[in-house]
Design a protein around this motif. Structure first.
Motif, short mmCIF file in Angstrom:
data_model
loop_
_atom_site.label_atom_id
_atom_site.label_comp_id
_atom_site.label_asym_id
_atom_site.label_seq_id
_atom_site.Cartn_x
_atom_site.Cartn_y
_atom_site.Cartn_z
N ARG A 52 0.82 -1.21 0.00
CA ARG A 52 0.00 0.00 0.00
C ARG A 52 0.85 1.26 0.00
N LEU A 53 2.10 1.14 0.44
CA LEU A 53 3.00 2.30 0.41
C LEU A 53 3.18 2.81 -1.02
N PHE A 54 3.12 1.89 -1.99
CA PHE A 54 3.33 2.31 -3.37
C PHE A 54 2.13 3.07 -3.93
N ASP A 55 1.01 3.08 -3.19
CA ASP A 55 -0.11 3.96 -3.57
C ASP A 55 0.20 5.41 -3.25
N ASN A 56 1.20 5.60 -2.39
CA ASN A 56 1.64 6.94 -2.00
C ASN A 56 2.62 7.44 -3.07
N ARG A 57 2.24 8.49 -3.77
CA ARG A 57 3.05 8.97 -4.89
C ARG A 57 4.44 9.41 -4.45
N SER A 58 4.53 10.05 -3.30
CA SER A 58 5.84 10.50 -2.80
C SER A 58 6.75 9.31 -2.57
N VAL B 267 9.60 11.07 1.81
CA VAL B 267 8.93 9.84 2.24
C VAL B 267 8.51 9.95 3.69
N GLN B 268 9.40 10.41 4.57
CA GLN B 268 9.06 10.52 5.99
C GLN B 268 7.91 11.50 6.21
N ASN B 269 7.84 12.52 5.39
CA ASN B 269 6.79 13.53 5.52
C ASN B 269 5.45 13.01 5.03
N ALA B 270 5.47 11.98 4.17
CA ALA B 270 4.24 11.54 3.50
C ALA B 270 3.62 10.29 4.11
N VAL B 271 4.35 9.59 4.98
CA VAL B 271 3.81 8.34 5.53
C VAL B 271 3.40 8.53 6.97
N PRO B 272 2.49 7.69 7.48
CA PRO B 272 2.10 7.80 8.90
C PRO B 272 3.27 7.41 9.80
N PRO B 273 3.28 7.92 11.03
CA PRO B 273 4.41 7.65 11.93
C PRO B 273 4.61 6.17 12.22
N SER B 274 3.55 5.38 12.14
CA SER B 274 3.68 3.95 12.41
C SER B 274 4.51 3.23 11.35
N PHE C 178 14.05 13.30 -14.79
CA PHE C 178 12.68 13.13 -15.27
C PHE C 178 11.82 12.35 -14.27
N VAL C 179 12.45 11.46 -13.51
CA VAL C 179 11.71 10.76 -12.45
C VAL C 179 11.28 11.75 -11.37
N PHE C 180 12.20 12.58 -10.92
CA PHE C 180 11.89 13.51 -9.83
C PHE C 180 10.97 14.65 -10.27
N LEU C 181 10.76 14.82 -11.56
CA LEU C 181 9.77 15.79 -12.01
C LEU C 181 8.37 15.47 -11.47
N PHE C 182 8.13 14.18 -11.18
CA PHE C 182 6.81 13.75 -10.72
C PHE C 182 6.72 13.69 -9.20
N LEU C 183 7.80 14.10 -8.48
CA LEU C 183 7.77 14.12 -7.03
C LEU C 183 6.90 15.28 -6.55
N PRO C 184 5.84 15.00 -5.81
CA PRO C 184 4.98 16.10 -5.35
C PRO C 184 5.66 16.94 -4.28
N GLN C 185 5.34 18.22 -4.26
CA GLN C 185 5.83 19.11 -3.21
C GLN C 185 4.73 19.25 -2.17
N LEU C 186 4.87 18.56 -1.05
CA LEU C 186 3.89 18.64 0.02
C LEU C 186 4.37 19.61 1.09
N ALA C 187 3.43 20.15 1.82
CA ALA C 187 3.79 21.02 2.94
C ALA C 187 4.49 20.19 4.00
N LEU C 188 5.62 20.66 4.48
CA LEU C 188 6.37 19.93 5.49
C LEU C 188 5.71 20.11 6.86
N SER C 189 5.51 19.01 7.53
CA SER C 189 4.88 19.03 8.85
C SER C 189 5.80 19.69 9.87
#
Length: 593
Positions: free
Chosen positions: A288-294, A412-419, A525-536
């Motif tokens: 399920r982690l691979f469903d996370n785009r980041s 990755v650390q910013n995009a996944v739950p702490p567990s 070109f791979v990192f072009l698709f990395l989303p920019q999320l707000a850092l917690s």
């Protein structure tokens, strides 16, 4: 008297644990963070220094143990166990806490080092290096996961820059120490190279004591099944591929042994996917982690950057030693501009990310700089190129690498739950190691496939213009098809005879630099698709506490678990004594009648 002494020791231990624990809000002070990082840095320095020292001295070690043709197995054994254990540490530490597994990793690494220092054959050394690798697999990935636990993403890059300084220092000191120790016939009654491993013991004990004293992280245990089928399938998948990556050039990529490795690896991959699907969120690497785009983009980018990275880190020392005749020690010192670039890139990007909260730009800029630097090296590197002419491109390559070290892990650390902090962090490290291994295998295969033809062509051209070269070929003093398993003979040739060989090497290395540049461009070109999320602005521990409170909010029957979760944030790991809840001046925690 004895009872009083025991009580005093217990009080001191409790006081240390309380001082190292976070506040009731789950936050650590800057001083606490630096104290923990200092302990982690000692352990990481231990592993990083060992790899560079051993790489420098492995040929001397192999000669002394009369196993020159077996030396690759010592490297392969370490690589296999360290790569496989990396995701295991991440998953198990998510369940049981980081501290016990980090201490275990240090302990196993030290035991493996002692055994390596006692090895009497290359087979023994390979087995003992495998033990070392089991420990090494946790030293890097768990350190990054621990940083994710204690530092909010917005501030994380600034602290991770300290780790880059560790790797930079080890990159410079490693070849120097390795060359010195390997060159000693005897030192305090032991062969010089054995001190390479024995020296890890005091460093390891220091790291163990530092981590034991300062690392007291709160942890809420999550009981669930351990994915042993997935772990076994991962071993069946990875081991054959790592073996063929290291040995395929010698066996032949289409040989029977190589084909058998491919087949076993393919079956292992299928079994691994089936196991992960069956275990779902309890899997070693939850699909399920691979469903996370980041997560998906960061891991894919790590594979590509890991491969391109070794194009420079592997080929530049080869070029310096073979073409310029530098010893391993001198070549390590000549790599200082690249190491300086890595440190500049890592630290500057860390500061910028902590100030702006923007991380996506750095892997894009980093892969661009890597592409430009590798492309320039493919054009500039030649048999008579001055080392000073390479310095700007080495610095540029280093800055590009430095820009890429942190953002993938941070995203990755910013995009996944702490567990799932541990498994996600270790997965990025795992995929980067796999990329580096694949890149090393491909680049060396291309280099040694092209080398005989390029040298023969260079010798033919030189013979046509220089009668001395033609005479050497005709007399048998030189052979176009010389055995290239040992290149030291080049340094013993007169300059006019050595030039065709160094020209051939330079031409082959130019091609590999060009391929590495293409790989780095793919990374862009791979990192072009990395989303920019707000850092917690919350650390992993704070986020875990908040999640635990939200799960039970509004449920009277869940009041007790909420209190337990809150207190866990101020408690130490299971191996420590829990500190008091709260601090002076805080509102006391509610108690039930």
């Amino acid at each position: 008297m004895t009872q009083s002494t025991r009580t005093s020791a217990t009080e001191r231990r409790d006081a240390r644990a309380a001082a190292a624990a976070p506040g009731v809000d789950g936050a650590f002070t800057h001083r606490q963070i630096l104290t923990i990082i200092a302990g982690l840095m000692v352990a990481m320095f231990l592993a990083a220094l060992d790899q560079t020292v051993v790489a420098t001295a492995i040929r001397t070690i192999a000669d002394d143990l009369q196993g020159y043709d077996l030396q690759a197995w010592a490297t392969t054994a370490f690589l296999i166990t360290s790569t496989i254990s990396t995701p295991l540490y991440g998953k198990l530490s998510d369940i049981y806490g980081r501290r016990p597994f980090y201490l275990f990793a240090i302990g196993v690494f030290v035991v493996g080092s002692v055994l390596c220092g006692l090895a009497d054959s290359m087979y023994q050394l390979a087995a003992y290096r495998a033990v070392q690798g089991i420990g090494a697999g946790g030293l890097m990935s768990l350190a990054l996961a621990i940083i994710g636990d204690i530092v909010p993403p917005r501030e994380r890059s600034r602290y991770q820059g300290y780790f880059m300084a560790v790797f930079g220092t080890s990159s410079v000191l490693g070849p120097v120490i390795g060359g010195f120790l390997a060159g000693q016939t005897s030192l305090l009654g032991l062969t010089g190279w054995r001190w390479i491993f024995i020296a890890n013991v005091p460093l390891g004990l220091l790291a163990f004591l530092a981590v034991y004293r300062v690392l007291h992280l709160p942890h809420i245990r999550r009981d669930h099944r351990i994915d042993w089928p997935g772990a076994l399938a991962l071993i069946a998948f990875i081991v054959p591929l790592l073996i063929v990556a290291e040995q395929g050039r010698l066996w032949g990529w289409g040989s029977g042994r190589s084909l058998a490795c491919y087949a076993i690896g393919a079956v292992g991959l299928v079994l691994f996917v089936l196991a992960e699907r069956a275990y779902r969120d309890e899997a070693l690497l939850p699909l399920r982690l691979f469903d996370n785009r980041s997560f998906t983009i960061a891991t894919l980018g790590s594979v590509v950057v890991g491969a391109a990275m070794f194009g420079g880190l592997l080929l530049l020392p080869q070029y310096l030693q073979i073409v310029h005749g530098s010893s391993a020690t001198v070549a390590g010192l000549q790599m200082i501009p690249l190491v300086a670039g890595i440190m500049i890139g890592a630290m500057s990007s860390g500061i910028a990310i902590s100030r702006t909260g923007k991380y996506r730009v750095f892997p894009l800029a980093g892969t661009t700089l890597m592409t430009v630097a590798l492309l320039a090296l493919s054009l500039v590197v030649g048999a008579e190129t001055s080392i000073w002419a390479l310095v700007p491109f080495m610095v540029l390559l280093g800055i590009g690498l430095g820009f890429n070290f942190q953002p993938a892990v941070l995203a990755v650390q910013n995009a996944v739950p702490p567990s799932q902090m541990g498994v996600a962090t270790s997965s990025v490290t795992f995929f980067r190691q796999m990329g580096a291994t694949i890149g090393t295998a491909v680049f060396l295969s291309v280099l040694f496939s092209r080398l005989p033809g390029d040298i023969e062509e260079s010798l033919t051209s030189a013979a046509a213009t220089d009668p001395r070269v033609a005479e050497a070929l005709q007399s048998g003093q030189l052979q176009a098809g010389s055995d290239l398993s040992d290149t030291s003979f080049i340094q013993d040739l007169p300059s006019f005879l050595a030039l065709p060989f160094t020209t051939g090497f330079s031409n082959s290395i130019d091609l590999v630099f060009l391929i590495a540049a293409v790989v780095a461009a793919v990374g862009f070109f791979v990192f072009l698709f990395l989303p920019q999320l707000a850092l917690s602005d919350k650390s992993g521990i704070q986020a875990a506490r908040e999640a635990a409170q939200q799960q039970t909010a509004g449920d009277p029957s869940a009041e007790e678990p909420v209190d337990e979760a809150t207190q866990a944030v101020g408690a130490a790991a299971p191996t420590s004594t829990a500190p008091p809840v709260g601090r002076p001046g805080d509102t006391p925690h509610g108690h039930r009648a």
